[in-house]
Design a protein around this motif. Sequence first.
Motif, PDB file in Angstrom:
ATOM      1  N   TYR A  62       0.833  -1.197   0.000  1.00 32.29           N
ATOM      2  CA  TYR A  62       0.000   0.000   0.000  1.00 32.29           C
ATOM      3  C   TYR A  62       0.873   1.255   0.000  1.00 32.29           C
ATOM      4  N   GLY A  63       1.898   1.247   0.860  1.00 32.05           N
ATOM      5  CA  GLY A  63       2.735   2.428   1.011  1.00 32.05           C
ATOM      6  C   GLY A  63       3.466   2.806  -0.261  1.00 32.05           C
ATOM      7  N   TYR A  64       4.057   1.838  -0.949  1.00 28.78           N
ATOM      8  CA  TYR A  64       4.822   2.172  -2.151  1.00 28.78           C
ATOM      9  C   TYR A  64       3.922   2.495  -3.337  1.00 28.78           C
ATOM     10  N   THR A  65       2.752   1.898  -3.394  1.00 25.04           N
ATOM     11  CA  THR A  65       1.781   2.291  -4.416  1.00 25.04           C
ATOM     12  C   THR A  65       1.395   3.746  -4.227  1.00 25.04           C
ATOM     13  N   MET A  66       1.126   4.120  -2.988  1.00 28.76           N
ATOM     14  CA  MET A  66       0.752   5.497  -2.663  1.00 28.76           C
ATOM     15  C   MET A  66       1.915   6.458  -2.929  1.00 28.76           C
ATOM     16  N   CYS A  67       3.138   6.048  -2.579  1.00 27.04           N
ATOM     17  CA  CYS A  67       4.295   6.912  -2.820  1.00 27.04           C
ATOM     18  C   CYS A  67       4.486   7.171  -4.314  1.00 27.04           C
ATOM     19  N   TYR A  68       4.307   6.143  -5.131  1.00 22.56           N
ATOM     20  CA  TYR A  68       4.426   6.349  -6.579  1.00 22.56           C
ATOM     21  C   TYR A  68       3.344   7.293  -7.082  1.00 22.56           C
ATOM     22  N   GLU A  69       2.136   7.121  -6.584  1.00 20.78           N
ATOM     23  CA  GLU A  69       1.040   7.977  -7.016  1.00 20.78           C
ATOM     24  C   GLU A  69       1.339   9.446  -6.708  1.00 20.78           C
ATOM     25  N   ASN A  70       2.037   9.697  -5.614  1.00 19.54           N
ATOM     26  CA  ASN A  70       2.320  11.068  -5.200  1.00 19.54           C
ATOM     27  C   ASN A  70       3.584  11.647  -5.824  1.00 19.54           C
ATOM     28  N   THR A  71       4.504  10.809  -6.270  1.00 21.28           N
ATOM     29  CA  THR A  71       5.790  11.310  -6.758  1.00 21.28           C
ATOM     30  C   THR A  71       6.114  10.928  -8.191  1.00 21.28           C
ATOM     31  N   LYS A  72       5.529   9.839  -8.668  1.00 22.03           N
ATOM     32  CA  LYS A  72       5.855   9.251  -9.972  1.00 22.03           C
ATOM     33  C   LYS A  72       7.311   8.792 -10.042  1.00 22.03           C
ATOM     34  N   ASN A  73       7.920   8.549  -8.903  1.00 23.80           N
ATOM     35  CA  ASN A  73       9.268   7.995  -8.855  1.00 23.80           C
ATOM     36  C   ASN A  73       9.189   6.517  -9.243  1.00 23.80           C
ATOM     37  N   PRO A  74       9.832   6.109 -10.344  1.00 17.55           N
ATOM     38  CA  PRO A  74       9.716   4.715 -10.807  1.00 17.55           C
ATOM     39  C   PRO A  74      10.247   3.701  -9.803  1.00 17.55           C
ATOM     40  N   LYS A  75      11.129   4.120  -8.897  1.00 15.19           N
ATOM     41  CA  LYS A  75      11.620   3.195  -7.861  1.00 15.19           C
ATOM     42  C   LYS A  75      10.471   2.726  -6.973  1.00 15.19           C
ATOM     43  N   PHE A  76       9.547   3.612  -6.711  1.00 15.98           N
ATOM     44  CA  PHE A  76       8.425   3.259  -5.852  1.00 15.98           C
ATOM     45  C   PHE A  76       7.452   2.320  -6.568  1.00 15.98           C
ATOM     46  N   LEU A  77       7.245   2.554  -7.841  1.00 16.27           N
ATOM     47  CA  LEU A  77       6.367   1.659  -8.607  1.00 16.27           C
ATOM     48  C   LEU A  77       6.981   0.270  -8.713  1.00 16.27           C
ATOM     49  N   ASP A  78       8.276   0.223  -8.991  1.00 21.09           N
ATOM     50  CA  ASP A  78       8.959  -1.072  -9.076  1.00 21.09           C
ATOM     51  C   ASP A  78       8.850  -1.823  -7.761  1.00 21.09           C
ATOM     52  N   GLN A  79       9.025  -1.115  -6.657  1.00 20.64           N
ATOM     53  CA  GLN A  79       8.928  -1.753  -5.347  1.00 20.64           C
ATOM     54  C   GLN A  79       7.523  -2.281  -5.109  1.00 20.64           C
ATOM     55  N   ALA A  80       6.530  -1.483  -5.441  1.00 19.10           N
ATOM     56  CA  ALA A  80       5.137  -1.897  -5.237  1.00 19.10           C
ATOM     57  C   ALA A  80       4.822  -3.152  -6.041  1.00 19.10           C
ATOM     58  N   GLU A  81       5.259  -3.191  -7.281  1.00 13.63           N
ATOM     59  CA  GLU A  81       4.931  -4.350  -8.124  1.00 13.63           C
ATOM     60  C   GLU A  81       5.664  -5.603  -7.659  1.00 13.63           C
TER      61      GLU A  81
END
Length: 408
Positions: free
Chosen positions: A253-272
């Motif tokens: 949940y946290g990394y999905t939300m972080c990507y949504e707020n920043t668009k940092n691809p590191k966060f999306l990769d972590q979430a997936e």
Amino acid sequence: MKKTLALFLAITAFSINTFAQLKQEDPSLEWFKKTSEVINFQLNKAAQTYKPGKNPRSINPNGTVRIAGLTDWTTGFFPGSLWYGYELTGDKALAEQAKKFTIALDSIRNIKNTHDVGFMLFCSYGNAYRITGDKTYLPVLADGAANLYARFSPTVGTIRSWDFAWLHYPVIIDNMMNLEYLYWSANQFNKPEYAKAASTHALTTIKNHFRKDYSSYHLVDYDPKTGKVLKKGTHQGVTDDSAWARGQAWGLYGYTMCYENTKNPKFLDQAERIASFIMNHPKMPKDKVPVWDFDVHNALDTAELAPRDASAAAVIASALLDLSTQVKDGKKYADYAEDILKSLSSDAYLAKPGENSYFLLKHSVGAFLYNSEIDTPLDYADYYYLEALKRYAAIKKIDLSKNRTSIN
């Protein structure tokens, strides 16, 4: 008994009318309509039964209700559930009750000794402001966010979770959830340093909390003077190296939300990658409601030793639905989340009207190692279940607006 039956019939009629207008000819949403009836009844009864400032948290082994006071980390979830219930059903009575239970938490704005002010205020006051636009909620949110940000250490690169004397600088995976409060506050109150702290925390957590398989430790203790990792362990999982189910959910949940707020691809990769760990885990039960820890050796055999955790399932469902909207191939996440929601909305997990002390979901686990809140309803299970249902309705384009009325 007659009064309870009459109330149930009235609320059922309201809910049936609401959702019949939404997808009258779609039999695949029958479970969603049935769930709405239970939600409306249970939340209305709960709001009438409990008092603002003393919110229902769980059910004790003796059948009494455990109450969350003003300093309890879970106290913001019940007001938040009332707000979500209003959004899902359009029942203005829930909005009126939500306001009462929210403003009773005013003094939490002064709490400085925990990261949990995010759960306590953003789930209550945050939803209140989002839904109503009433600016009287903002001063409390501003004070709480300032206190949360004050717990950030540039040296460590994280927000301190607890102030327990026997730990040096503890950070738990749960803390990822409260970064949303900082991202939102950064925009709302023009505090860019809040967003920077949130992203730094998330990056440090990627570095130190996760294993090669993208499962997460519950706790990392740091040296506050140097930022060096002193210990990795748990106060929740079956062992220091196990995958505590709700902890994995918090991370997703946290990394999905972080990507949504920043668009940092590191966060999306972590979430997936966290999503893949959860969705493909060999010990995930067929109904996709995990046991309390994925590494319990007999997880699929003995319910007594490995009770299910509906709270983890609800958080996972909400996170996956959010993730599904952030990627091109999101259907696999949405479908998995839908399966979870259908399981949680079945008789196996969803309470019948009037039962379960008016909680929605059964079969969650708070802290198994401490023999605390085992196989019981939990207020945060209900909260994230309702959030997931709302996100599901948005993805499925279920029109919930027809029954809205002004609450300002």
